[in-house]
Design a protein around this motif. Structure first.
Motif, mmCIF file in Angstrom:
data_model
loop_
_atom_site.group_PDB
_atom_site.id
_atom_site.type_symbol
_atom_site.label_atom_id
_atom_site.label_comp_id
_atom_site.label_asym_id
_atom_site.label_seq_id
_atom_site.Cartn_x
_atom_site.Cartn_y
_atom_site.Cartn_z
ATOM 1 N N VAL A 37 0.367 -1.086 -0.013
ATOM 2 C CA VAL A 37 0.060 -0.169 0.783
ATOM 3 C C VAL A 37 0.431 1.443 -0.114
ATOM 4 C CG1 VAL A 37 -1.755 1.558 1.442
ATOM 5 C CG2 VAL A 37 -1.929 -1.564 0.843
ATOM 6 N N ILE A 94 1.856 2.008 -3.507
ATOM 7 C CA ILE A 94 0.781 2.749 -3.963
ATOM 8 C C ILE A 94 0.521 3.966 -3.742
ATOM 9 C CG2 ILE A 94 -1.626 2.648 -4.655
ATOM 10 C CD1 ILE A 94 -1.712 -0.815 -3.438
ATOM 11 N N VAL A 147 8.716 -11.239 -14.010
ATOM 12 C CA VAL A 147 8.093 -12.957 -13.308
ATOM 13 C C VAL A 147 8.142 -14.044 -14.664
ATOM 14 C CG1 VAL A 147 5.786 -14.196 -12.419
ATOM 15 C CG2 VAL A 147 6.471 -11.283 -11.933
ATOM 16 N N LEU A 199 3.648 -20.396 -15.635
ATOM 17 C CA LEU A 199 4.233 -20.471 -13.977
ATOM 18 C C LEU A 199 3.353 -21.791 -13.404
ATOM 19 C CD1 LEU A 199 3.721 -16.201 -13.305
ATOM 20 C CD2 LEU A 199 5.290 -18.500 -13.253
ATOM 21 N N PHE A 238 -2.407 -14.289 -2.144
ATOM 22 C CA PHE A 238 -2.126 -12.559 -2.506
ATOM 23 C C PHE A 238 -3.517 -12.585 -2.979
ATOM 24 C CE2 PHE A 238 -0.454 -9.254 -3.889
ATOM 25 C CZ PHE A 238 -0.622 -8.657 -3.036
ATOM 26 N N LEU A 261 -4.568 -9.787 -6.963
ATOM 27 C CA LEU A 261 -5.235 -8.701 -7.922
ATOM 28 C C LEU A 261 -5.863 -8.509 -7.954
ATOM 29 C CD1 LEU A 261 -1.132 -7.620 -8.306
ATOM 30 C CD2 LEU A 261 -2.782 -6.228 -6.580
ATOM 31 N N LEU A 286 0.521 -12.073 -10.226
ATOM 32 C CA LEU A 286 0.974 -11.859 -10.966
ATOM 33 C C LEU A 286 -0.766 -12.747 -12.116
ATOM 34 C CD1 LEU A 286 2.448 -10.889 -13.750
ATOM 35 C CD2 LEU A 286 2.962 -13.270 -14.565
ATOM 36 N N PHE A 331 -3.675 -12.011 -11.053
ATOM 37 C CA PHE A 331 -3.677 -9.986 -11.745
ATOM 38 C C PHE A 331 -3.767 -9.996 -13.942
ATOM 39 C CE2 PHE A 331 -0.808 -7.226 -14.810
ATOM 40 C CZ PHE A 331 -0.981 -6.287 -14.766
ATOM 41 N N PHE A 378 -8.110 -3.323 -13.187
ATOM 42 C CA PHE A 378 -7.539 -3.122 -12.070
ATOM 43 C C PHE A 378 -6.644 -2.533 -11.157
ATOM 44 C CE2 PHE A 378 -2.577 -2.520 -11.654
ATOM 45 C CZ PHE A 378 -2.925 -3.648 -10.720
ATOM 46 N N VAL A 438 -7.112 -2.619 -6.652
ATOM 47 C CA VAL A 438 -6.027 -2.205 -6.069
ATOM 48 C C VAL A 438 -6.773 -1.233 -4.925
ATOM 49 C CG1 VAL A 438 -4.140 -0.572 -5.949
ATOM 50 C CG2 VAL A 438 -4.314 -1.329 -8.008
ATOM 51 N N LEU A 476 -7.487 -3.884 -2.193
ATOM 52 C CA LEU A 476 -6.473 -3.770 -1.281
ATOM 53 C C LEU A 476 -5.785 -2.713 -0.337
ATOM 54 C CD1 LEU A 476 -4.074 -6.190 -1.109
ATOM 55 C CD2 LEU A 476 -3.130 -4.768 -3.323
#
Lengths: 292, 347
Positions: A96, A99, A228, A276, B79, B81, B137, B140, B264, B268, B271
């Motif tokens: 945060v 952000i 990533v 991934l 987590f 997003l 990710l 996201f 997105f 945020v 969050l």
């Protein structure tokens, strides 16, 4: 086949931008063990400083170097003033705070320099080079600088005492402190370096996407994806990941009929997630093994 | 990703993983506090202006969405997003059902929740392999994909494409002398109370303990016989369910859905609300909802040009003063107060 090559070229050209950003992302990840969401805005701010210096009549390379130095100082200051006081806070509080930093820098840049598009000069010129003009001299120069930067960082982290100390401080702060490494300053140094690399990335990207406060938003997201994909523990992997994201995005747009053009970003991201699944720490990333 | 209440992790005995907020000494005070808040909430629409009522409806909608995220992040340690996508699926499910099938508004909520539960559960399956930033990710990607899918041409007949869908504000039942805004407020409040109570019960149950055990130490949890894969996917589903219902309520309140409302940036915001309210705290979600709705407007009022900077500074101040959110702050203040009182009594 020609179309394919052209698309790969175009992909490499945009991929170069992402690779540059991915490298900056991985750098700070190595230093502080977090992804910095404000990295793109820091780079944007640095680029504006360079632009302002050029507007004031300074030569390009002076502005280039000055922006890098100022960004380094700025990065260290941000760490000392904002993140050191909260370094015990939970990780989500850090996110945060990133952000918040993002929002502050974006808004300040818009306030000082307004939201109109500005052109930023390229040190490499803008002549077509390869692939029917898709890959110009600027793109080639950008890729070259990224690879050069990667080499310098490799030498720094593998070959110098300071680089070793920084890696130790990020990997295991307690043990690093016990052997006499000043962990707090290593983190600050990491922030400074990340800000400086971000400044280079920003100044290389600005001639392509035009300079404005929101220029980095998309780039940073692709840069993250590239980092990533390649693996956050591997700078080289991150650069390759950045190129891969650019190429995949372009090929998906060109070759997957009908769906491709509208959803090319989605397809690229789905592919990344699929990779991934097979390699959960990125293609070149080290697996983190935890002791029970 | 540690929740302030139970950071001790493996050294805490399994039973102690239950929240300290409801611990033995204060249940009575706790109930009074809840009753007080509910009574105030019931009275507000009768005295407040209709714009305030509308805004508070949205606060409750956000609080519910944040609660969904909290179940996943705060209690299960995963987590995300991507919760803007679940919010969007919920909103679109409600809007499409009302627009195309003439289904009454209250019946769209379970449908929106169910759709999100399925999507969330299915998304949770591949996400099992990913952790931390890699999971961020993947989620996201979901958040980025959602507006694009909603704009996708072949689906335009259903989703209305870039234009989105307009829906009508539900009429209050005839026997109540209130207007549509007030009715929607009470309807949202009812849903909110039911879902908050359900979440509190879930967290206190055997299932809830399993969910938190996975967060605190996945290996120990698996060794105790908890099916971590199943629980993690289910938590993803339940989390999406909550956020989806919030999305449906949000669509009713705003009377309009469009792809670009579910980007997105919404993730945020959620969050931020989660962290400001307190990770792993159920009442904290309300504070998070208030912050998400009012603070950006407040920053805008102070200075239009520098709104983003002011918002950022406020956010930083909040993190500096309350590093573990409002809930953690209240708990700390309470502990200090108790210590101060007991030291006075003993002297």
């Amino acid at each position: 086949m020609e179309l394919f090559l052209q698309q790969v070229m175009a992909g490499l050209a945009t991929g170069g931008i992402y690779a540059c950003m991915a490298l900056a992302v991985v750098m700070i990840y190595q230093a502080i063990d977090h992804l910095n969401f404000a990295q793109g805005e820091m780079a944007m701010f640095s680029t504006f400083i360079a632009w302002q210096l050029i507007q004031w009549g300074q030569p390009f390379w002076f502005a280039f170097i000055a922006a890098i130095v100022l960004s380094f100082i700025g990065g260290v200051l941000i760490e000392r003033l904002l993140f050191k006081p909260i370094h015990d806070a939970p990780i989500l509080s850090h996110v945060v705070a990133f952000i918040a930093l993002f929002s502050i820098l974006n808004s300040l840049a818009g306030f000082i320099w307004d939201f109109n598009l500005k052109t930023f000069p390229s040190p490499f010129g803008n002549k077509p080079l390869l692939g029917g003009g898709l890959l110009g001299t600027h793109e080639a120069g950008m890729i070259g600088v990224t690879i050069l930067l990667l080499g310098i960082l490799y030498v720094f982290f593998r070959g110098t005492r300071l680089g070793l100390a920084m890696r130790a401080a990020a990997a295991n702060p307690e043990s690093a402190r016990l052997v006499g490494i000043r962990v707090g300053w290593m983190t600050a140094l990491g922030w400074g370096m990340a800000a400086a690399i971000g400044a280079v990335a920003g100044m290389l990207i600005a001639p392509v996407v035009f300079l404005e406060p929101n220029m980095m938003l998309g780039v940073l997201l692709y840069g993250f994806a590239g980092a990533v994909l390649g693996g956050l523990t591997s700078p080289g992997g991150a650069v390759l990941g950045g190129f891969a994201v650019g190429v995949i995005e372009n090929l998906a747009g060109a070759f997957i009929p009908y769906v491709g053009r509208e959803l090319k970003l989605t397809i690229a991201l789905v592919l990344i997630v699929a990779v991934l699944m097979v390699r959960p720490s990125g293609i070149f990333g080290r697996r983190v093994v935890s002791r029970v | 990703m540690s929740a302030p209440e139970h950071t001790a992790g493996q050294s805490v005995p399994f039973d102690a993983a239950l929240g300290t907020a409801e611990s033995a000494a204060q249940p009575a005070r706790h109930h009074w506090a809840i009753a007080g808040v509910v009574i105030v909430a019931l009275l507000i629409p009768l005295i407040g202006k209709s714009f305030i009522v509308f805004q508070l409806t949205l606060v409750m909608v956000y609080a519910l969405a944040i609660l969904g995220l909290n179940l996943l992040t705060g209690f299960n340690g995963q987590f995300s997003l991507g919760h803007s996508a679940f919010y969007g699926i919920g909103a679109y499910t409600a809007a499409i059902l009302m627009d195309q099938a003439d289904i009454p508004y209250y019946a769209t909520l379970p449908a929106a929740g169910a759709a999100c539960f399925v999507v969330g559960f299915l998304f949770g399956l591949p996400a099992l392999r990913l952790q931390g930033i890699y999971l961020a990710l993947a989620t996201f990607a979901l958040a980025i994909a959602m507006p694009q899918i909603l704009k996708f041409h072949p689906l335009e007949g259903l989703t209305g494409g870039v234009q989105g869908i307009s829906i009508l504000k539900p009429d209050p039942p005839g026997f109540l002398p209130i207007d549509a805004d007030q009715w929607l407020y009470y309807f949202t409040l009812l849903v909110l109370l039911v879902m908050f109570a359900a979440a509190a019960n879930l967290v206190r149950s055997r299932t809830g303990r399993a969910i938190m055990a996975i967060r605190d130490n996945p290996i120990a949890a698996a060794a105790m016989g908890i099916n971590t894969s199943l629980y993690k996917s289910l938590t993803f589903g339940v989390s999406a369910f909550y956020t989806g219902i919030a999305g449906a309520l949000g669509a009713l309140a705003i009377q309009f859905v469009a792809p670009d409302s579910f980007t997105f940036l919404l993730s945020v915001s959620l969050l931020v609300g989660l962290v400001v309210g307190g990770v792993g705290s159920i009442p904290g979600c309300l504070i998070g909802g208030l912050f998400v709705l009012f603070v950006p407007n407040l920053a805008e009022k102070v200075s239009t040009g520098l709104a983003g900077a002011i918002y950022g500074v406020i956010l930083l101040l909040v993190i500096f003063v309350m590093p573990s959110g409002a809930a953690g702050f209240v708990r700390l203040a309470g502990a200090h107060f108790a210590r101060w009182r007991s030291s006075r009594r003993s002297s």
